[in-house]
Design a protein around this motif. Structure first.
Motif, PDB file in Angstrom:
ATOM      1  N   LEU A 115      34.655  42.074  26.025  1.00  0.00           N
ATOM      2  CA  LEU A 115      34.330  43.079  26.970  1.00  0.00           C
ATOM      3  C   LEU A 115      33.603  42.548  28.269  1.00  0.00           C
ATOM      4  O   LEU A 115      34.122  43.112  29.169  1.00  0.00           O
ATOM      5  CB  LEU A 115      33.039  43.978  26.223  1.00  0.00           C
ATOM      6  N   TRP A 116      32.894  41.603  27.984  1.00  0.00           N
ATOM      7  CA  TRP A 116      32.388  40.826  29.207  1.00  0.00           C
ATOM      8  C   TRP A 116      33.501  40.316  30.035  1.00  0.00           C
ATOM      9  O   TRP A 116      33.609  40.293  31.366  1.00  0.00           O
ATOM     10  CB  TRP A 116      31.470  39.538  28.997  1.00  0.00           C
ATOM     11  N   ILE A 147      34.523  41.264  33.885  1.00  0.00           N
ATOM     12  CA  ILE A 147      34.844  40.350  34.888  1.00  0.00           C
ATOM     13  C   ILE A 147      36.082  40.328  35.618  1.00  0.00           C
ATOM     14  O   ILE A 147      36.128  40.473  36.980  1.00  0.00           O
ATOM     15  CB  ILE A 147      34.580  38.826  34.420  1.00  0.00           C
ATOM     16  N   LYS A 148      37.053  40.471  34.813  1.00  0.00           N
ATOM     17  CA  LYS A 148      38.657  40.590  35.116  1.00  0.00           C
ATOM     18  C   LYS A 148      38.690  41.920  36.296  1.00  0.00           C
ATOM     19  O   LYS A 148      39.359  41.967  37.246  1.00  0.00           O
ATOM     20  CB  LYS A 148      39.395  40.659  34.153  1.00  0.00           C
ATOM     21  N   LYS A 149      38.055  43.014  35.867  1.00  0.00           N
ATOM     22  CA  LYS A 149      38.067  44.249  36.475  1.00  0.00           C
ATOM     23  C   LYS A 149      37.453  44.069  37.768  1.00  0.00           C
ATOM     24  O   LYS A 149      37.816  44.554  38.830  1.00  0.00           O
ATOM     25  CB  LYS A 149      37.375  45.430  35.868  1.00  0.00           C
ATOM     26  N   ALA A 150      36.329  43.494  37.829  1.00  0.00           N
ATOM     27  CA  ALA A 150      35.576  43.605  39.094  1.00  0.00           C
ATOM     28  C   ALA A 150      36.227  42.287  40.183  1.00  0.00           C
ATOM     29  O   ALA A 150      36.221  42.464  41.478  1.00  0.00           O
ATOM     30  CB  ALA A 150      34.034  42.672  38.885  1.00  0.00           C
ATOM     31  N   THR A 151      37.098  41.370  39.430  1.00  0.00           N
ATOM     32  CA  THR A 151      37.835  40.548  40.453  1.00  0.00           C
ATOM     33  C   THR A 151      39.399  41.050  40.516  1.00  0.00           C
ATOM     34  O   THR A 151      40.301  40.451  41.250  1.00  0.00           O
ATOM     35  CB  THR A 151      37.780  39.006  39.763  1.00  0.00           C
ATOM     36  N   GLY A 152      39.428  42.246  40.029  1.00  0.00           N
ATOM     37  CA  GLY A 152      40.980  42.779  40.399  1.00  0.00           C
ATOM     38  C   GLY A 152      42.075  42.275  39.395  1.00  0.00           C
ATOM     39  O   GLY A 152      43.250  42.520  39.700  1.00  0.00           O
ATOM     40  N   LEU A 156      42.288  42.683  36.088  1.00  0.00           N
ATOM     41  CA  LEU A 156      42.309  43.607  34.936  1.00  0.00           C
ATOM     42  C   LEU A 156      43.677  44.506  35.044  1.00  0.00           C
ATOM     43  O   LEU A 156      43.401  45.577  35.839  1.00  0.00           O
ATOM     44  CB  LEU A 156      41.156  44.120  34.327  1.00  0.00           C
ATOM     45  N   GLU A 157      44.645  44.512  34.410  1.00  0.00           N
ATOM     46  CA  GLU A 157      45.820  45.416  34.482  1.00  0.00           C
ATOM     47  C   GLU A 157      45.655  46.674  33.489  1.00  0.00           C
ATOM     48  O   GLU A 157      45.658  47.872  34.044  1.00  0.00           O
ATOM     49  CB  GLU A 157      47.122  44.960  33.885  1.00  0.00           C
ATOM     50  N   ASN A 158      45.081  46.613  32.557  1.00  0.00           N
ATOM     51  CA  ASN A 158      45.063  47.884  31.378  1.00  0.00           C
ATOM     52  C   ASN A 158      43.346  48.022  31.430  1.00  0.00           C
ATOM     53  O   ASN A 158      42.787  47.515  30.753  1.00  0.00           O
ATOM     54  CB  ASN A 158      45.494  47.163  30.143  1.00  0.00           C
ATOM     55  N   THR A 159      43.030  48.872  32.372  1.00  0.00           N
ATOM     56  CA  THR A 159      41.440  49.344  32.673  1.00  0.00           C
ATOM     57  C   THR A 159      41.098  50.100  31.161  1.00  0.00           C
ATOM     58  O   THR A 159      39.850  50.254  30.998  1.00  0.00           O
ATOM     59  CB  THR A 159      41.213  49.991  33.742  1.00  0.00           C
ATOM     60  N   ALA A 160      42.002  50.749  30.562  1.00  0.00           N
ATOM     61  CA  ALA A 160      41.771  51.340  29.053  1.00  0.00           C
ATOM     62  C   ALA A 160      41.127  50.447  28.066  1.00  0.00           C
ATOM     63  O   ALA A 160      40.579  51.130  27.453  1.00  0.00           O
ATOM     64  CB  ALA A 160      42.895  52.271  28.656  1.00  0.00           C
ATOM     65  N   LEU A 161      41.327  49.205  28.288  1.00  0.00           N
ATOM     66  CA  LEU A 161      40.807  48.213  27.419  1.00  0.00           C
ATOM     67  C   LEU A 161      39.249  48.260  27.332  1.00  0.00           C
ATOM     68  O   LEU A 161      38.721  48.236  26.402  1.00  0.00           O
ATOM     69  CB  LEU A 161      41.431  46.727  27.781  1.00  0.00           C
TER      70      LEU A 161
END
Length: 65
Positions: free
Chosen positions: A25-26, A30-35, A37-42
């Motif tokens: 999750l962590w 981090i991946k979401k914050a940096t753009g 992460l492709e699958n945000t449902a994860l």
């Protein structure tokens, strides 16, 4: 991950699984914050899996007391 699969694990294994999921999750946050992460449902899926692990662990620990 299903709760029935988690109920087969020992408390020590559940704690390890919880740590592993929190690490995932962590990393996903981090991946979401940096753009990246492709699958945000994860994110939601990981949070629910962590909750399942904690619930099953609490059931097992409560049953031993």
């Amino acid at each position: 991950m299903k709760a029935s699969e988690l109920r087969d694990l020992a408390p020590v294994e559940l704690e390890a699984k919880g740590r592993e999921l929190r690490d995932q999750l962590w990393n996903a946050r981090i991946k979401k914050a940096t753009g990246q992460l492709e699958n945000t449902a994860l994110l939601g899926s990981l949070r629910r899996d962590i909750a399942r692990v904690e619930t099953v662990l609490r059931e097992k620990v409560g049953a031993n007391q």
